[in-house]
Design a protein around this motif. Structure first.
Motif, short mmCIF file in Angstrom:
data_model
loop_
_atom_site.label_atom_id
_atom_site.label_comp_id
_atom_site.label_asym_id
_atom_site.label_seq_id
_atom_site.Cartn_x
_atom_site.Cartn_y
_atom_site.Cartn_z
N MET A 269 0.83 -1.20 0.00
CA MET A 269 0.00 0.00 0.00
C MET A 269 0.87 1.24 0.00
O MET A 269 1.89 1.29 0.63
CB MET A 269 -0.85 -0.02 1.28
N ASN A 270 0.41 2.25 -0.74
CA ASN A 270 1.25 3.42 -0.88
C ASN A 270 1.15 4.35 0.33
O ASN A 270 0.18 4.29 1.09
CB ASN A 270 0.93 4.16 -2.19
N PRO A 271 2.12 5.22 0.52
CA PRO A 271 2.17 6.07 1.71
C PRO A 271 1.00 7.04 1.80
O PRO A 271 0.51 7.32 2.90
CB PRO A 271 3.48 6.83 1.58
N PHE A 272 0.55 7.54 0.66
CA PHE A 272 -0.58 8.47 0.69
C PHE A 272 -1.80 7.77 1.26
O PHE A 272 -2.56 8.28 2.05
CB PHE A 272 -0.88 8.98 -0.72
N ARG A 273 -1.97 6.54 0.80
CA ARG A 273 -3.10 5.78 1.25
C ARG A 273 -3.03 5.54 2.75
O ARG A 273 -4.02 5.65 3.46
CB ARG A 273 -3.13 4.44 0.50
N LYS A 274 -1.84 5.24 3.23
CA LYS A 274 -1.66 4.96 4.65
C LYS A 274 -2.06 6.15 5.50
O LYS A 274 -2.80 6.03 6.47
CB LYS A 274 -0.21 4.60 4.92
N VAL B 2 -5.09 -7.61 7.15
CA VAL B 2 -6.11 -7.48 8.20
C VAL B 2 -7.52 -7.56 7.61
O VAL B 2 -8.43 -8.13 8.23
CB VAL B 2 -5.91 -6.16 8.99
N GLY B 3 -7.70 -7.02 6.40
CA GLY B 3 -9.02 -7.10 5.74
C GLY B 3 -9.45 -8.55 5.56
O GLY B 3 -10.62 -8.89 5.78
N GLN B 4 -8.51 -9.42 5.20
CA GLN B 4 -8.83 -10.84 5.04
C GLN B 4 -9.21 -11.46 6.39
O GLN B 4 -10.10 -12.30 6.47
CB GLN B 4 -7.64 -11.59 4.44
N GLY C 156 -9.63 -2.51 7.37
CA GLY C 156 -8.47 -3.40 7.43
C GLY C 156 -7.18 -2.67 7.06
O GLY C 156 -6.12 -2.96 7.63
N SER C 157 -7.27 -1.71 6.14
CA SER C 157 -6.08 -0.99 5.70
C SER C 157 -5.44 -0.20 6.84
O SER C 157 -4.22 -0.01 6.86
CB SER C 157 -6.43 -0.03 4.57
N ALA C 158 -6.29 0.27 7.77
CA ALA C 158 -5.75 1.01 8.92
C ALA C 158 -4.86 0.06 9.74
O ALA C 158 -3.77 0.44 10.19
CB ALA C 158 -6.88 1.56 9.77
N GLY C 159 -5.34 -1.19 9.91
CA GLY C 159 -4.53 -2.19 10.61
C GLY C 159 -3.28 -2.53 9.83
O GLY C 159 -2.19 -2.69 10.40
N ASP C 160 -3.42 -2.61 8.51
CA ASP C 160 -2.26 -2.92 7.66
C ASP C 160 -1.18 -1.85 7.84
O ASP C 160 0.02 -2.16 7.92
CB ASP C 160 -2.65 -2.95 6.17
N THR C 161 -1.63 -0.59 7.89
CA THR C 161 -0.68 0.52 8.05
C THR C 161 0.10 0.38 9.36
O THR C 161 1.32 0.52 9.38
CB THR C 161 -1.43 1.87 8.05
N ALA C 162 -0.64 0.06 10.42
CA ALA C 162 0.01 -0.07 11.72
C ALA C 162 1.03 -1.21 11.74
O ALA C 162 1.99 -1.19 12.52
CB ALA C 162 -1.05 -0.28 12.80
N LEU C 163 0.81 -2.21 10.88
CA LEU C 163 1.69 -3.39 10.87
C LEU C 163 2.79 -3.31 9.81
O LEU C 163 3.55 -4.26 9.63
CB LEU C 163 0.86 -4.65 10.64
N THR C 164 2.84 -2.19 9.09
CA THR C 164 3.86 -2.05 8.03
C THR C 164 5.03 -1.21 8.54
O THR C 164 4.85 -0.04 8.87
CB THR C 164 3.23 -1.40 6.78
N PRO C 165 6.22 -1.77 8.60
CA PRO C 165 7.37 -1.09 9.21
C PRO C 165 7.70 0.28 8.60
O PRO C 165 8.22 1.14 9.30
CB PRO C 165 8.52 -2.07 9.02
N THR C 166 7.42 0.50 7.30
CA THR C 166 7.77 1.81 6.73
C THR C 166 6.97 2.93 7.37
O THR C 166 7.32 4.10 7.25
CB THR C 166 7.55 1.84 5.20
N PHE D 35 6.85 -8.25 6.32
CA PHE D 35 6.65 -9.51 7.03
C PHE D 35 5.69 -9.40 8.22
O PHE D 35 4.81 -10.25 8.39
CB PHE D 35 8.02 -10.07 7.47
N PRO D 36 5.81 -8.33 9.08
CA PRO D 36 4.91 -8.28 10.24
C PRO D 36 3.43 -8.28 9.85
O PRO D 36 2.59 -8.87 10.54
CB PRO D 36 5.28 -6.95 10.93
N LEU D 37 3.12 -7.66 8.72
CA LEU D 37 1.73 -7.60 8.27
C LEU D 37 1.24 -9.00 7.85
O LEU D 37 0.17 -9.45 8.28
CB LEU D 37 1.62 -6.61 7.10
N ARG D 38 2.06 -9.68 7.04
CA ARG D 38 1.64 -11.01 6.56
C ARG D 38 1.58 -12.01 7.72
O ARG D 38 0.65 -12.82 7.80
CB ARG D 38 2.61 -11.52 5.49
#
Lengths: 206, 260
Positions: free
Chosen positions: B1-6, B160-162, B190-200, B109-112
């Motif tokens: 996911m791109n940074p703007f989206r995050k 997280v969406g899945q 789910g994307s909000a959770g994905d953002t929190a779990l993405t190290p970047t 990796f943390p997200l997956r």
């Protein structure tokens, strides 16, 4: 539950699962459909990506192979959905001619592009008594993807009626578009839209 | 996911959560997917359609607004995303493109891993950990030595969406967001959770200057543009109504990712 009992239970679950999966798999020696499905897909792929050192297939050759295995009427009927029943025989023929031409121009031009893909066949799946799905794993230019060919038995032969790429069914995608068009603009609107799209794509698969 | 989206998703999370339960109940949300799965093996006469084939994949109550946003995004993609993708493909050699893709995928990796755990897929989470260790130690993240180990072959990714879908939340209404494109209410949450779990998106020592974070996130966005543009073009190809074609492709692809 003791550890030994847990292992026995796990073994039982695995056995039941494996048996169930086998029942739903068409790829058993007793299923004549399995070999037929695979042969059809292999012929299409062989035409699209001829063996190294041989002449590449012309668009006409590729189209001939596709027409041998893809049932244009079934493809169109399933893409149009229940509105098909309201069409006159002439309208049905016109729909088949326009839609199959659009599909070939759009997707036929893509088949055969890129490097020769590595194909891994998975066991065929029974969708219904007269329907099968043959999933394949495709690796092209180092990128993996999943696809599946859907077949229906027509007059004793298995014909392709849908191609699914990464979960996206060609027929279902068009059906959603056609339903909306027919509801808003009627069958005439659908034919106009098909003709307009064909005019836009003219020459793309010549 | 791109940074703007995050960034945008973080701000939208609270509003989205409230809207989720105001618009549809959880049981309503999952009705269409359950019907589709249950009817998959229903017998049908030759050439006829099963009920699942005629069940809409996703509800679209905001179609008017969504179509307007879709048209606007199309122009944005045409004048921004497409030139960036073209420039990236031309300027960056293929091996470096693959290396960057591997690197950014590896640090996700943390997200997956969490996505797999949240769905109770312990085996897949373990293999994710195995791939991360092998690829980080053996290839610095830029190479994928795990591909040479059959037990660690690439598997479908989790998010997280899945997990929300596995827990019984349906897709909810289909939405087209400005710039960010197609999603559903469930995937937005789910994307909000994905953002929190993405190290970047994290802040830690050595990664707290905005310039560093921006450079990383922009690189990740830019290297994804060819894939995004190809996916968008593939969904629109031959479409009589590109809006519906993209909507159905999005819904079908997400349904497959959830099933895997």
């Amino acid at each position: 539950m003791t550890p030994a009992a847990s292992w026995r239970m796990l073994g039982l679950v695995c056995l039941v699962t494996a048996t169930t999966l086998r029942l739903f798999a068409a790829d058993s020696p007793g299923d004549p459909a399995a070999a037929r499905l695979r042969t059809a897909v292999e012929e299409v792929l062989a035409a699209a990506y001829p063996p190294t050192g041989t002449e590449p297939s012309s668009r006409t050759d590729l189209r001939r192979v596709l027409e041998k295995h893809v049932d244009a009427e079934l493809l169109t009927k399933r893409a149009i959905g229940p509105s098909w029943r309201t069409f006159t025989p002439t309208q049905q023929q016109r729909a088949v001619a326009l839609f199959s031409e659009l599909v070939f121009r759009t997707y036929g031009a893509k088949i055969g592009s890129g490097s020769r893909p590595i194909i891994e066949y998975h066991p065929a799946v029974v969708l219904a008594t007269n329907r099968r799905e043959l999933p394949i794993a495709v690796t092209q230019d180092g990128k993996p993807a999943s696809a599946a060919f859907r077949f229906e038995r027509i007059g004793g032969d298995w014909r392709i009626y849908d191609i699914v790429v990464e979960g996206v069914s060609l027929v279902a995608n068009y059906r959603a578009q056609f339903n909306d068009l027919v509801q808003r603009k009627g069958s005439d609107g659908l034919f106009r839209a098909l003709e307009q799209k064909l005019a836009e794509t003219k020459g793309s698969a010549q | 996911m791109n940074p703007f989206r995050k960034a945008m998703l973080c701000r939208l999370t609270v509003a989205a959560l409230a809207t989720a339960f105001a618009i549809t109940g959880a049981s309503d949300l999952c009705a269409s997917e359950n019907a589709a799965t249950a009817a998959m093996k229903a017998p049908a006469a030759p050439g006829e359609w099963t009920d699942s084939e005629l069940t809409p994949r996703v509800s679209d109550p905001f179609q008017g607004v969504n179509r307007a946003m879709f048209g606007m995004n199309h122009q944005l993609y045409r004048f921004t995303l497409r030139p960036v993708a073209k420039g990236y493909k031309r300027a960056v050699p293929q091996p470096l493109q693959r290396g960057l893709a591997n690197f950014f995928n590896n640090i996700r990796f943390p997200l997956r891993f969490t996505g797999a755990l949240l769905q109770g897929k312990g085996g897949r989470a373990t293999r994710e950990a195995g791939r991360f260790v092998v690829n980080t130690i053996g290839g610095g993240g830029f190479f994928k030595p795990s591909d040479r180990i059959p037990e660690l072959a690439t598997e479908p990714t989790e998010d997280v969406g899945q997990a929300l879908a596995q827990w019984g939340f349906g897709a909810g209404p289909y939405l087209v967001l400005p710039l960010l494109g197609p999603t559903t209410l469930r995937d937005l949450i789910g994307s909000a959770g994905d953002t929190a779990l993405t190290p970047t998106s994290w802040t830690f020592r050595g990664y707290d200057e905005w310039e560093t974070r921006f450079a990383f996130q922009a690189s990740d966005l830019i290297r994804q543009t060819p894939v995004l543009v190809d996916g968008y073009d593939a969904a629109r190809a031959g479409a009589l109504d590109p809006y519906i074609a993209v909507r159905e492709a999005y819904a079908a692809r997400r349904a497959t990712e959830i099933q895997r």
